[in-house]
Write a protein that holds these residues in place. Structure first.
Motif, PDB file in Angstrom:
ATOM      1  N   ASP A   1      13.735 -34.816   9.448  1.00 41.61           N
ATOM      2  CA  ASP A   1      13.099 -35.874   9.038  1.00 41.61           C
ATOM      3  C   ASP A   1      14.106 -37.217   9.025  1.00 41.61           C
ATOM      4  OD1 ASP A   1      11.042 -34.338   8.240  1.00 41.61           O
ATOM      5  OD2 ASP A   1      10.673 -34.962   6.251  1.00 41.61           O
TER       6      ASP A   1
ATOM      7  N   TYR B   1      -5.758 -29.343   0.248  1.00 37.38           N
ATOM      8  CA  TYR B   1      -5.549 -30.991   0.261  1.00 37.38           C
ATOM      9  C   TYR B   1      -6.825 -31.637   0.603  1.00 37.38           C
ATOM     10  CZ  TYR B   1      -0.653 -29.366   1.715  1.00 37.38           C
ATOM     11  OH  TYR B   1       0.804 -29.106   1.601  1.00 37.38           O
TER      12      TYR B   1
ATOM     13  N   PRO C   1      21.098 -42.095   4.119  1.00 33.74           N
ATOM     14  CA  PRO C   1      21.875 -43.330   4.771  1.00 33.74           C
ATOM     15  C   PRO C   1      21.992 -42.903   6.198  1.00 33.74           C
ATOM     16  CG  PRO C   1      23.457 -41.697   3.677  1.00 33.74           C
ATOM     17  CD  PRO C   1      22.143 -41.191   3.240  1.00 33.74           C
TER      18      PRO C   1
ATOM     19  N   GLY D   1       6.120 -30.831  10.623  1.00 32.57           N
ATOM     20  CA  GLY D   1       7.402 -31.332   9.996  1.00 32.57           C
ATOM     21  C   GLY D   1       8.549 -30.447   9.943  1.00 32.57           C
TER      22      GLY D   1
ATOM     23  N   GLN E   1       7.975 -23.324   2.648  1.00 31.15           N
ATOM     24  CA  GLN E   1       9.288 -24.094   2.803  1.00 31.15           C
ATOM     25  C   GLN E   1      10.089 -23.782   1.619  1.00 31.15           C
ATOM     26  OE1 GLN E   1       9.098 -28.168   4.327  1.00 31.15           O
ATOM     27  NE2 GLN E   1      11.163 -28.711   3.314  1.00 31.15           N
TER      28      GLN E   1
ATOM     29  N   GLU F   1      24.831 -32.973  -0.703  1.00 32.34           N
ATOM     30  CA  GLU F   1      23.476 -32.917  -0.953  1.00 32.34           C
ATOM     31  C   GLU F   1      23.333 -33.700  -2.182  1.00 32.34           C
ATOM     32  OE1 GLU F   1      20.127 -31.944   0.113  1.00 32.34           O
ATOM     33  OE2 GLU F   1      19.752 -32.981  -1.962  1.00 32.34           O
TER      34      GLU F   1
ATOM     35  N   ARG G   1      11.260 -27.516  -4.223  1.00 30.81           N
ATOM     36  CA  ARG G   1      10.356 -28.571  -3.614  1.00 30.81           C
ATOM     37  C   ARG G   1       9.277 -28.166  -2.841  1.00 30.81           C
ATOM     38  NH1 ARG G   1      14.744 -32.413  -1.212  1.00 30.81           N
ATOM     39  NH2 ARG G   1      15.335 -30.872  -0.227  1.00 30.81           N
TER      40      ARG G   1
ATOM     41  N   ARG H   1       6.579 -28.128  -0.202  1.00 31.51           N
ATOM     42  CA  ARG H   1       6.361 -29.054   1.108  1.00 31.51           C
ATOM     43  C   ARG H   1       5.404 -28.028   2.054  1.00 31.51           C
ATOM     44  NH1 ARG H   1      11.600 -32.680   1.977  1.00 31.51           N
ATOM     45  NH2 ARG H   1      11.552 -33.847   0.251  1.00 31.51           N
TER      46      ARG H   1
ATOM     47  N   ALA I   1      16.791 -28.543   7.531  1.00 32.14           N
ATOM     48  CA  ALA I   1      17.616 -28.958   8.822  1.00 32.14           C
ATOM     49  C   ALA I   1      19.175 -28.512   8.349  1.00 32.14           C
ATOM     50  CB  ALA I   1      17.225 -30.283   9.045  1.00 32.14           C
TER      51      ALA I   1
HETATM   52  P1  RFL Z   1      14.374 -32.750   4.024  1.00 36.02           P
HETATM   53  O1  RFL Z   1      13.786 -31.531   3.605  1.00 36.02           O
HETATM   54  O2  RFL Z   1      13.891 -33.953   3.353  1.00 36.02           O
HETATM   55  O3  RFL Z   1      15.809 -32.689   3.370  1.00 36.02           O
HETATM   56  C1  RFL Z   1      16.862 -33.761   3.426  1.00 36.02           C
HETATM   57  C2  RFL Z   1      17.668 -33.607   2.358  1.00 36.02           C
HETATM   58  O4  RFL Z   1      18.630 -34.665   2.435  1.00 36.02           O
HETATM   59  C3  RFL Z   1      19.060 -34.926   1.222  1.00 36.02           C
HETATM   60  N1  RFL Z   1      19.575 -36.455   0.939  1.00 36.02           N
HETATM   61  C4  RFL Z   1      20.691 -36.444   0.788  1.00 36.02           C
HETATM   62  N2  RFL Z   1      21.995 -35.734   0.690  1.00 36.02           N
HETATM   63  C5  RFL Z   1      23.110 -36.242   0.769  1.00 36.02           C
HETATM   64  N3  RFL Z   1      23.200 -37.759   0.699  1.00 36.02           N
HETATM   65  C6  RFL Z   1      22.296 -38.553   0.616  1.00 36.02           C
HETATM   66  N4  RFL Z   1      22.300 -39.763   0.578  1.00 36.02           N
HETATM   67  C7  RFL Z   1      20.908 -38.013   0.951  1.00 36.02           C
HETATM   68  N5  RFL Z   1      19.722 -38.350   0.750  1.00 36.02           N
HETATM   69  C8  RFL Z   1      18.787 -37.612   0.872  1.00 36.02           C
HETATM   70  C9  RFL Z   1      17.685 -34.694   0.150  1.00 36.02           C
HETATM   71  O5  RFL Z   1      17.817 -34.607  -0.960  1.00 36.02           O
HETATM   72  C10 RFL Z   1      16.921 -33.452   1.116  1.00 36.02           C
HETATM   73  O6  RFL Z   1      17.691 -32.214   0.309  1.00 36.02           O
HETATM   74  O7  RFL Z   1      14.556 -32.708   5.526  1.00 36.02           O
HETATM   75  P2  RFL Z   1      14.759 -31.816   6.402  1.00 36.02           P
HETATM   76  O8  RFL Z   1      15.769 -30.779   6.230  1.00 36.02           O
HETATM   77  O9  RFL Z   1      14.843 -32.535   7.949  1.00 36.02           O
HETATM   78  O10 RFL Z   1      13.494 -31.205   6.863  1.00 36.02           O
HETATM   79  C11 RFL Z   1      12.064 -31.445   7.012  1.00 36.02           C
HETATM   80  C12 RFL Z   1      10.989 -31.153   6.316  1.00 36.02           C
HETATM   81  O11 RFL Z   1      11.581 -30.898   4.847  1.00 36.02           O
HETATM   82  C13 RFL Z   1       9.789 -32.008   6.357  1.00 36.02           C
HETATM   83  O12 RFL Z   1       9.430 -32.308   7.570  1.00 36.02           O
HETATM   84  C14 RFL Z   1       8.650 -31.214   5.992  1.00 36.02           C
HETATM   85  O13 RFL Z   1       8.702 -30.690   4.499  1.00 36.02           O
HETATM   86  C15 RFL Z   1       7.494 -32.438   5.830  1.00 36.02           C
HETATM   87  N6  RFL Z   1       6.333 -32.233   4.829  1.00 36.02           N
HETATM   88  C16 RFL Z   1       5.359 -31.287   5.329  1.00 36.02           C
HETATM   89  N7  RFL Z   1       5.482 -30.710   6.537  1.00 36.02           N
HETATM   90  C17 RFL Z   1       4.407 -29.931   6.865  1.00 36.02           C
HETATM   91  O14 RFL Z   1       4.391 -29.543   7.768  1.00 36.02           O
HETATM   92  N8  RFL Z   1       3.439 -29.598   5.760  1.00 36.02           N
HETATM   93  C18 RFL Z   1       3.363 -30.329   4.528  1.00 36.02           C
HETATM   94  O15 RFL Z   1       2.633 -29.866   3.849  1.00 36.02           O
HETATM   95  C19 RFL Z   1       4.294 -31.082   4.281  1.00 36.02           C
HETATM   96  N9  RFL Z   1       4.422 -31.587   3.103  1.00 36.02           N
HETATM   97  C20 RFL Z   1       6.375 -32.777   3.623  1.00 36.02           C
HETATM   98  C21 RFL Z   1       5.363 -32.524   2.761  1.00 36.02           C
HETATM   99  C22 RFL Z   1       7.266 -33.707   3.150  1.00 36.02           C
HETATM  100  C23 RFL Z   1       7.286 -34.281   1.963  1.00 36.02           C
HETATM  101  N10 RFL Z   1       8.319 -35.341   1.646  1.00 36.02           N
HETATM  102  C24 RFL Z   1       9.464 -35.554   2.437  1.00 36.02           C
HETATM  103  C25 RFL Z   1       7.963 -36.550   0.907  1.00 36.02           C
HETATM  104  C26 RFL Z   1       5.407 -33.048   1.386  1.00 36.02           C
HETATM  105  C27 RFL Z   1       6.450 -33.962   1.023  1.00 36.02           C
HETATM  106  C28 RFL Z   1       6.076 -34.548  -0.504  1.00 36.02           C
END
Ligand code: RFL
Ligand code: PHB
Length: 401
Positions: free
Chosen positions: A297, A232, A176, A309, A113, A44, A54, A56, A25
């Motif tokens: 997210d 999975y 946050p 997601g 991803q 980040e 990572r 995902r 995002a």
């Molecule tokens: P991300 O990818 O979690 O990126 C958020 C970023 O913010 C950083 N961050 C910070 N940065 C600065 N200051 C702070 N205080 C911060 N706190 C956190 C984090 O390090 C990170 O780099 O969110 P974004 O960009 O919204 O993207 C969303 C997608 O990543 C997510 O919806 C999907 O990956 C969900 N998801 C999956 N979706 C699927 O459709 N199929 C999957 O198989 C799938 N596996 C997963 C997933 C999400 C997982 N998470 C979040 C636990 C597997 C996992 C492990």
């Protein structure tokens, strides 16, 4: 007070949009803003290598691919990604192919991803984007007004401050930003099961993804490339991924995916990654407060069964980039004022679809539920109307839905 002191002697910078989070995002937003002539600075907490590796999501909707291509991010996706016409839906003894292209005129792409993230990192580097990795103590300030700021400590230990016109909270579910929207309403459903995911160095045993209902629990056969499989298993919450032997994982997958049925075979291989992912649906509204906008997210979590997601994160920033460009370049606030309502229509559609796929395919242990699920699966697989509904949602609705 320590926070006030920190603000006074921090190294200052000024940009139009301060972006918190360099996941898909955050980086895609910085890319789309740059295309529209709007500056941003990204912060980040993790390292660049960590965010690129990572593991995902793996499925891109048709409209996500169109958007990435239009933004100049489609070259490797076209060359290395894999277009899929549909999925298999199955239960013991029966496997049905749902052809999305026949049903709704569009398919999906298998492109990890990790690859989207690498493409974004390369494009932002080529453009000279300022990204601060490995920062700590990220705090948001004055989001109620139109001169918000973000403070943080950089990798070298320096206190930094970004003054901006707007802040984009793209920091996922643990960052946050979401807490900086006061009085947000939260909607949540926690599911009583998790996904045990593995990555394996073995050619996929299938041409399309297989979503399998089984009395022992759901299983999914996905893939990343011609030589890498992603699979999975539904497992109880709290399962320790290290407590399962490789043999146990492959045996369970073979049973639930129907190894031996109608001559189909699951080929096992070396497991290179394993993790357990709890499942929940979570929506926060509104997605804007003052000059703070949430995307991805940070605003919503869906269970992965609908593969939504990553696609929702892409759709959010497509809307948000347009809104911020109109506001900051042309002084037109209309899209920014509508951002939360516009984004939430798609968020709730995907939240419903992900919940529906999840509850249709995961076993609860209740015999009554199992009969309802099987009846639903038969209808979806065999009725044109049922199959079309699944296909329309899975292949994805247009960005402006
Ligand atoms: P991300 O990818 O979690 O990126 C958020 C970023 O913010 C950083 N961050 C910070 N940065 C600065 N200051 C702070 N205080 C911060 N706190 C956190 C984090 O390090 C990170 O780099 O969110 P974004 O960009 O919204 O993207 C969303 C997608 O990543 C997510 O919806 C999907 O990956 C969900 N998801 C999956 N979706 C699927 O459709 N199929 C999957 O198989 C799938 N596996 C997963 C997933 C999400 C997982 N998470 C979040 C636990 C597997 C996992 C492990
Ligand atoms: C994946 O390949 O990781 C994947 C595919 C489809 C899903 C969820 C995850 O529904």
């Amino acid at each position: 007070m320590p926070g006030g002191h920190r603000l006074l002697d921090a190294v200052g910078m000024r940009t139009q949009v301060a972006i918190i989070g360099a996941g898909p995002a955050g980086l895609l937003l910085s890319h789309l803003l740059a295309l529209g002539g709007v500056d941003s600075v990204v912060v980040e907490t993790r390292s660049e290598d960590y965010v690129a590796a990572r593991i995902r999501a793996g499925i891109l909707e048709h409209s996500s691919v169109e958007l990435l291509e239009a933004a100049g991010l489609g070259a490797r996706l076209r060359a290395e990604g894999d277009h899929h016409r549909g999925i298999y839906l199955q239960w013991p003894g029966e496997r049905h192919h749902l052809d999305f292209v026949d049903l709704v005129g569009r398919g999906v792409w298998v492109y990890g991803q990790t690859e989207v993230q690498k493409d974004l990192i390369a494009a932002r580097a080529a453009d000279g984007q300022e990204i601060h990795y490995e920062v700590s103590d990220v705090e948001l300030h004055d989001v109620d007004g139109d001169r918000p700021s973000v403070t943080f400590v950089d990798r070298a230990g320096r206190r930094m401050r970004i003054e901006a016109d707007a802040i984009a909270g793209c920091d996922g579910s643990f960052g946050p930003s979401r807490a900086a929207v006061p009085a947000a309403e939260t909607f949540e459903r926690v599911y009583p099961y998790s996904w045990f995911g593995i990555l394996a160095d073995v050619a996929p045993s299938t041409d399309e993804l297989i979503y399998a209902w089984h009395p022992d629990g759901f299983a999914l056969h996905s893939m990343r490339s011609a030589t890498v499989s992603r699979l999975y298993l539904q497992v109880p919450n709290g399962t320790d991924p290290q407590s399962w032997s490789d043999d146990r994982i492959w045996t369970e997958l073979a049973t639930r995916l129907g190894h031996g049925e109608n001559g189909w075979k699951l080929t096992p291989g070396p497991i290179t990654d394993r993790s357990v992912l709890p499942m929940r649906s979570h929506v926060r509204t509104p997605m804007r407060h003052g000059s703070l906008y949430l995307a991805g997210d940070a605003a919503h979590i869906v269970p992965p069964t609908g593969a939504k997601g990553l696609n929702l994160a892409i759709a959010d920033v497509a809307l948000l980039s347009k809104a911020l460009i109109a506001q900051l370049k042309e002084g037109n606030p209309v899209l920014a004022d509508r951002y939360s309502d516009d984004a939430q229509r798609r968020v709730w559609r995907c939240t419903h679809f992900s919940w529906w796929m999840t509850t249709m395919l995961h076993t609860s242990g209740e015999a009554f539920d199992a009969q309802l699920q099987l009846s639903q699966l038969r209808w979806v697989a065999k009725s044109q109307a049922g199959a079309t509904g699944l296909a329309e949602n899975y292949a994805g609705l247009p960005i402006g839905y």
